[in-house]
Design a protein around this motif. Structure first.
Motif, PDB file in Angstrom:
ATOM      1  N   ARG A 271       0.836  -1.208   0.000  1.00 16.44           N
ATOM      2  CA  ARG A 271       0.000   0.000   0.000  1.00 16.44           C
ATOM      3  C   ARG A 271       0.865   1.251   0.000  1.00 16.44           C
ATOM      4  O   ARG A 271       0.620   2.196  -0.764  1.00 16.44           O
ATOM      5  CB  ARG A 271      -0.926   0.001   1.217  1.00 16.44           C
TER       6      ARG A 271
ATOM      7  N   ASN B  89       2.667   1.746  -3.374  1.00 13.54           N
ATOM      8  CA  ASN B  89       1.795   2.362  -4.386  1.00 13.54           C
ATOM      9  C   ASN B  89       1.624   3.855  -4.116  1.00 13.54           C
ATOM     10  O   ASN B  89       1.577   4.673  -5.049  1.00 13.54           O
ATOM     11  CB  ASN B  89       0.435   1.664  -4.403  1.00 13.54           C
ATOM     12  N   LYS B  90       1.548   4.214  -2.845  1.00 12.93           N
ATOM     13  CA  LYS B  90       1.429   5.626  -2.480  1.00 12.93           C
ATOM     14  C   LYS B  90       2.710   6.381  -2.839  1.00 12.93           C
ATOM     15  O   LYS B  90       2.663   7.525  -3.310  1.00 12.93           O
ATOM     16  CB  LYS B  90       1.136   5.742  -0.984  1.00 12.93           C
TER      17      LYS B  90
ATOM     18  N   ARG C 250       4.721   5.638  -5.282  1.00 11.06           N
ATOM     19  CA  ARG C 250       4.759   5.795  -6.743  1.00 11.06           C
ATOM     20  C   ARG C 250       3.850   6.926  -7.198  1.00 11.06           C
ATOM     21  O   ARG C 250       4.095   7.554  -8.234  1.00 11.06           O
ATOM     22  CB  ARG C 250       4.369   4.488  -7.435  1.00 11.06           C
ATOM     23  N   GLN C 251       2.807   7.211  -6.447  1.00 16.16           N
ATOM     24  CA  GLN C 251       1.975   8.369  -6.759  1.00 16.16           C
ATOM     25  C   GLN C 251       2.718   9.663  -6.459  1.00 16.16           C
ATOM     26  O   GLN C 251       2.575  10.666  -7.168  1.00 16.16           O
ATOM     27  CB  GLN C 251       0.669   8.306  -5.963  1.00 16.16           C
ATOM     28  N   GLN C 252       3.532   9.626  -5.390  1.00 19.48           N
ATOM     29  CA  GLN C 252       4.309  10.802  -5.010  1.00 19.48           C
ATOM     30  C   GLN C 252       5.459  11.038  -5.991  1.00 19.48           C
ATOM     31  O   GLN C 252       5.771  12.182  -6.330  1.00 19.48           O
ATOM     32  CB  GLN C 252       4.853  10.625  -3.595  1.00 19.48           C
TER      33      GLN C 252
ATOM     34  N   PRO D 255       6.007   9.600  -9.461  1.00 15.93           N
ATOM     35  CA  PRO D 255       5.640   8.789 -10.628  1.00 15.93           C
ATOM     36  C   PRO D 255       6.792   8.681 -11.619  1.00 15.93           C
ATOM     37  O   PRO D 255       7.705   9.508 -11.620  1.00 15.93           O
ATOM     38  CB  PRO D 255       4.459   9.552 -11.228  1.00 15.93           C
ATOM     39  N   SER D 256       6.716   7.679 -12.476  1.00 10.02           N
ATOM     40  CA  SER D 256       7.736   7.507 -13.503  1.00 10.02           C
ATOM     41  C   SER D 256       7.678   8.664 -14.481  1.00 10.02           C
ATOM     42  O   SER D 256       6.613   9.020 -14.990  1.00 10.02           O
ATOM     43  CB  SER D 256       7.524   6.185 -14.250  1.00 10.02           C
TER      44      SER D 256
ATOM     45  N   ASP E   3      13.359   9.742 -11.500  1.00 10.46           N
ATOM     46  CA  ASP E   3      12.060  10.071 -10.925  1.00 10.46           C
ATOM     47  C   ASP E   3      12.175  10.923  -9.666  1.00 10.46           C
ATOM     48  O   ASP E   3      11.179  11.475  -9.196  1.00 10.46           O
ATOM     49  CB  ASP E   3      11.287   8.788 -10.618  1.00 10.46           C
TER      50      ASP E   3
END
Length: 350
Positions: A189, A192-193, A195-197, A199-200, A238
């Motif tokens: 979890r 995923n959070k 990766r939102q912060q 992102p690629s 990133d």
């Protein structure tokens, strides 16, 4: 609401980790003797009560009034580092930690239900570590110990650290594990959070032509077991503010001194060496350098290192903080993501 005391609070990495987990909490005290770190902390968390105090200078009565649910702590690491004198409990910088373990926790009626501690790899062999375990066992805390690095989670930075999470039990237990774990579950979890912060970012044709096949490998010191799939790993790109930054480029004299001892990576790298408090002052063993698209060599900026530590995007250093001070503070800080994962696991077990 979780009542948290942040000890040896530095620039607020534990505070950021609490935010990252979405726990409902309040910091009732953030305590550190470094006025520069306290300035940075207060500028990012203006509503938190920051105290420029020694741990030993706080009365038992004050601890009772706080009635904290959790202690978050990252005691000074210098007594345990390989580069230091390794004086352990003979180093006066352990006085606050010893006071907590020998005086405050044993006498405290309103003991914290939870404790989270972070320190350097090597702490686990120290007398201070044994004092910690003895104290926790004497007061019915169940604990788990870990050696974890951000690179295990696909974050391109090697920063192996010792962690302990503890929860007080209602009844004594006769069994305590001495094992130190090198992997942890229940991080998807937060990953995923993250990766939102961060992102690629799409790489340009120029950047793609600059490709360096730089995978997560044991070239990163003590990388331990990788816990994500290779395609989940995050590129250095990133976390960058920009590829080029003339203000942080090395001059000719610096290149002559440092080029042969430095680790140099590109935007495609999936790893970087641990950034220490001496980054920008010395070259060898203090952190990676960056090779830009124009083939210049530069330092990572403080904001980029904060990004690699997974501090929130709105985290800032006040204007009066110099670059050298920011590097030093970040070198003594922690991985917000890894601490967040440990908090998530600690409270899932509750």
């Amino acid at each position: 609401m979780l009542r948290a005391v942040e000890l040896f609070s530095g620039i607020g990495g534990m505070h950021c980790a609490l935010d990252f987990t979405d726990l409902i909490y309040e910091i009732i005290a953030a305590i550190d003797i470094n006025p520069t770190a306290n300035l940075v902390y207060a500028s990012n968390f203006p509503n938190a009560p920051v105290m420029n105090r020694t741990i030993e200078g706080i009365s038992l009565n004050q601890w009772e009034k706080w009635n904290a649910d959790i202690w978050l702590m990252s005691p000074p690491c210098q007594p345990f580092t390989r580069q230091g004198k390794q004086e352990d409990l003979n180093d006066r910088r352990t006085d606050g930690f010893v006071h907590l373990m020998k005086i405050i926790l044993p006498q405290l009626k309103a003991k914290p239900k939870y404790i989270l501690l972070e320190n350097v790899s090597g702490f686990e062999y120290s007398q201070a570590h044994q004092l910690l375990l003895d104290t926790l066992q004497a007061h019915n805390y169940y604990y788990e110990q870990y050696l974890l690095s951000p690179i295990q989670f696909g974050i391109p930075n090697s920063r192996l650290r010792f962690y302990l999470i503890a929860k007080q039990q209602e009844k004594p237990t006769d069994t305590y594990s001495s094992s130190i774990l090198t992997r942890i579950s229940n991080f998807e979890r937060l990953y995923n959070k993250l990766r939102q912060q961060f992102p690629s970012k799409d790489l340009s044709l120029e950047e793609n032509s600059f490709y360096e096949n730089d995978q997560i490998t044991d070239r990163c010191s003590h990388s331990s077991e990788i816990l994500v799939q290779p395609d989940q790993s995050i590129y250095i790109n990133d976390f960058l503010i920009s590829n080029e930054n003339q203000d942080f480029e090395l001059n000719e004299k610096q290149l002559e001194r440092g080029l042969h001892v430095c680790d140099i990576i590109t935007c495609h790298a999936k790893r970087s060496f641990c950034f220490t408090k001496s980054y920008g002052k010395y070259f060898e063993g203090t952190g990676s350098l960056f090779r830009t698209l124009s083939n210049r060599i530069r330092y990572f900026t403080p904001k980029e290192i904060a990004n690699l530590h997974c501090f929130p995007l709105n985290y800032q250093f006040p204007e009066q903080i110099t670059t050298r001070q920011a590097y030093s503070l970040l070198g003594n800080s922690l991985s917000v993501f890894v601490v967040g994962v440990l908090l998530e696991n600690l409270f899932e077990r509750s």
